[in-house]
Design an enzyme around this catalytic site. Structure first.
Site, mmCIF file in Angstrom:
data_model
loop_
_atom_site.group_PDB
_atom_site.id
_atom_site.type_symbol
_atom_site.label_atom_id
_atom_site.label_comp_id
_atom_site.label_asym_id
_atom_site.label_seq_id
_atom_site.Cartn_x
_atom_site.Cartn_y
_atom_site.Cartn_z
ATOM 1 N N GLY A 110 0.818 -1.062 -0.080
ATOM 2 C CA GLY A 110 0.054 0.084 0.068
ATOM 3 C C GLY A 110 1.001 1.276 0.025
ATOM 4 O O GLY A 110 1.958 1.171 -0.641
ATOM 5 N N GLU A 111 0.685 2.021 0.808
ATOM 6 C CA GLU A 111 1.397 3.296 1.044
ATOM 7 C C GLU A 111 2.175 3.543 2.430
ATOM 8 O O GLU A 111 1.224 3.527 3.343
ATOM 9 C CB GLU A 111 0.475 4.384 0.790
ATOM 10 C CG GLU A 111 1.435 5.487 0.059
ATOM 11 C CD GLU A 111 2.470 6.159 0.809
ATOM 12 O OE1 GLU A 111 2.296 6.615 1.967
ATOM 13 O OE2 GLU A 111 3.651 6.305 0.343
ATOM 14 N N SER A 112 3.299 3.339 2.598
ATOM 15 C CA SER A 112 3.748 2.987 3.886
ATOM 16 C C SER A 112 3.742 4.371 5.014
ATOM 17 O O SER A 112 3.432 4.053 6.135
ATOM 18 C CB SER A 112 5.377 2.559 3.823
ATOM 19 O OG SER A 112 6.048 3.886 3.087
ATOM 20 N N CYS A 168 6.309 -5.322 0.363
ATOM 21 C CA CYS A 168 6.288 -4.048 -0.128
ATOM 22 C C CYS A 168 6.389 -3.029 0.885
ATOM 23 O O CYS A 168 7.136 -2.584 1.520
ATOM 24 C CB CYS A 168 5.402 -3.688 -1.173
ATOM 25 S SG CYS A 168 5.800 -2.323 -2.480
ATOM 26 N N ARG A 203 12.956 3.458 -0.780
ATOM 27 C CA ARG A 203 11.518 3.485 -1.081
ATOM 28 C C ARG A 203 11.515 3.578 -2.778
ATOM 29 O O ARG A 203 12.579 4.241 -3.126
ATOM 30 C CB ARG A 203 10.706 4.477 -0.794
ATOM 31 C CG ARG A 203 10.628 4.414 0.836
ATOM 32 C CD ARG A 203 10.002 5.463 1.575
ATOM 33 N NE ARG A 203 8.611 5.356 1.260
ATOM 34 C CZ ARG A 203 7.572 6.369 1.060
ATOM 35 N NH1 ARG A 203 7.818 7.775 1.572
ATOM 36 N NH2 ARG A 203 6.405 6.194 0.611
ATOM 37 N N ILE A 222 5.655 -3.464 -7.853
ATOM 38 C CA ILE A 222 5.181 -2.109 -8.100
ATOM 39 C C ILE A 222 5.648 -0.957 -7.264
ATOM 40 O O ILE A 222 5.500 -1.242 -6.061
ATOM 41 C CB ILE A 222 3.710 -2.187 -7.956
ATOM 42 C CG1 ILE A 222 3.196 -3.503 -8.715
ATOM 43 C CG2 ILE A 222 2.882 -0.900 -8.058
ATOM 44 C CD1 ILE A 222 1.610 -3.770 -8.577
ATOM 45 N N ARG A 223 6.558 -0.036 -7.471
ATOM 46 C CA ARG A 223 7.253 1.131 -6.666
ATOM 47 C C ARG A 223 7.797 0.095 -5.503
ATOM 48 O O ARG A 223 7.571 0.692 -4.231
ATOM 49 C CB ARG A 223 5.893 1.933 -6.375
ATOM 50 C CG ARG A 223 5.513 2.831 -7.570
ATOM 51 C CD ARG A 223 4.268 3.914 -7.348
ATOM 52 N NE ARG A 223 4.608 4.199 -5.961
ATOM 53 C CZ ARG A 223 3.535 4.373 -4.999
ATOM 54 N NH1 ARG A 223 2.278 4.004 -5.333
ATOM 55 N NH2 ARG A 223 3.634 5.136 -3.810
ATOM 56 N N HIS A 250 4.909 -8.493 -4.509
ATOM 57 C CA HIS A 250 3.650 -8.789 -4.199
ATOM 58 C C HIS A 250 3.251 -9.956 -4.749
ATOM 59 O O HIS A 250 2.801 -10.020 -5.907
ATOM 60 C CB HIS A 250 2.884 -7.669 -4.863
ATOM 61 C CG HIS A 250 3.057 -6.222 -4.301
ATOM 62 N ND1 HIS A 250 1.933 -5.974 -3.378
ATOM 63 C CD2 HIS A 250 3.675 -5.443 -4.797
ATOM 64 C CE1 HIS A 250 2.434 -4.598 -3.034
ATOM 65 N NE2 HIS A 250 3.336 -3.977 -3.884
ATOM 66 N N GLU A 296 0.565 -11.616 -3.826
ATOM 67 C CA GLU A 296 -0.810 -11.621 -3.642
ATOM 68 C C GLU A 296 -1.437 -11.380 -5.071
ATOM 69 O O GLU A 296 -2.494 -11.496 -5.157
ATOM 70 C CB GLU A 296 -1.103 -11.032 -2.448
ATOM 71 C CG GLU A 296 -1.008 -9.462 -2.619
ATOM 72 C CD GLU A 296 0.185 -8.704 -2.189
ATOM 73 O OE1 GLU A 296 0.203 -7.571 -2.490
ATOM 74 O OE2 GLU A 296 1.321 -9.498 -2.201
#
Length: 193
Positions: free
Chosen positions: A48-50, A80, A107, A136-137, A173, A175
């Site tokens: 997600g967004e840490s 991630c 990051r 992904i990023r 990821h 998942e």
């Protein structure tokens, strides 16, 4: 039946829940409050967004609670953003989050959203079958405690899958690609701890 929680504040929660449902004798559990931690055998910190996840953990008064649970032996897997939450150090950033995994992460080290990619390869410690890894990023581990952190997989000499005792962390990821080998590895890890 093993109860595996997924931190359900933000990010790829449903995808982890779905992967866990595909495993035998595993009951996935959404974890949003302290009460939700009761009776879980392990916890996944999703991608997600840490920064957002860190703020939500503080706002809900869960940061110290979660840190204590993991430090006391709760098996945890960060994917991630989850890896970033667990890291001791974040390159170019003074503020960290849980500070439990003895690594320094960078990051978005693999580029922007447009630079996302999949890699199919063997991770012998995790599965005999090749694993599809989606980046992904994604963060990359730039440095790590060689005594405490076991490197499970590297790309270009930088670890992207590591284990430190009861902590598993992946930059990628699994998942999101419809495979569950890493989830099975985490479940097996829970049983062995």
């Amino acid at each position: 039946m093993l109860r595996v929680g997924v931190l359900g504040l933000q990010g790829g929660v449903e995808e982890h829940i779905s992967a866990l449902k595909s495993l035998e004798n595993v009951m996935p559990v959404w974890v949003r409050t302290r009460e939700d931690f009761e009776g879980i055998d392990g916890l996944i910190l999703p991608g997600g967004e840490s920064t957002t996840l860190g703020k939500l953990l503080h706002r809900l008064d869960l940061m110290d609670f979660l840190r204590d649970k993991i430090a006391s032996g709760l098996p945890v897997w960060g994917t991630c953003a989850g890896m970033i939450l667990l890291a001791d150090q974040i390159e170019g950033q003074d503020e960290t989050h849980l500070k439990l995994l003895h690594v320094k992460v960078s990051r978005n080290a693999f580029g922007r959203q447009l630079d996302s990619f999949d890699k199919l390869d063997n991770i012998p410690a995790v599965s005999e079958q090749p694993i599809r890894m989606r980046f992904i990023r994604a963060p990359r581990i730039m440095d790590w405690d060689k005594e405490k952190v076991e490197v499970l997989y590297k790309i270009d000499e930088f670890p992207v899958a590591v284990r430190q005792g009861n902590i598993l962390a992946t930059s990628f990821h699994p998942e999101l690609v419809g495979e569950n080998q890493v989830h099975q590895y985490f479940v097996d890890m829970i049983y062995k701890i």
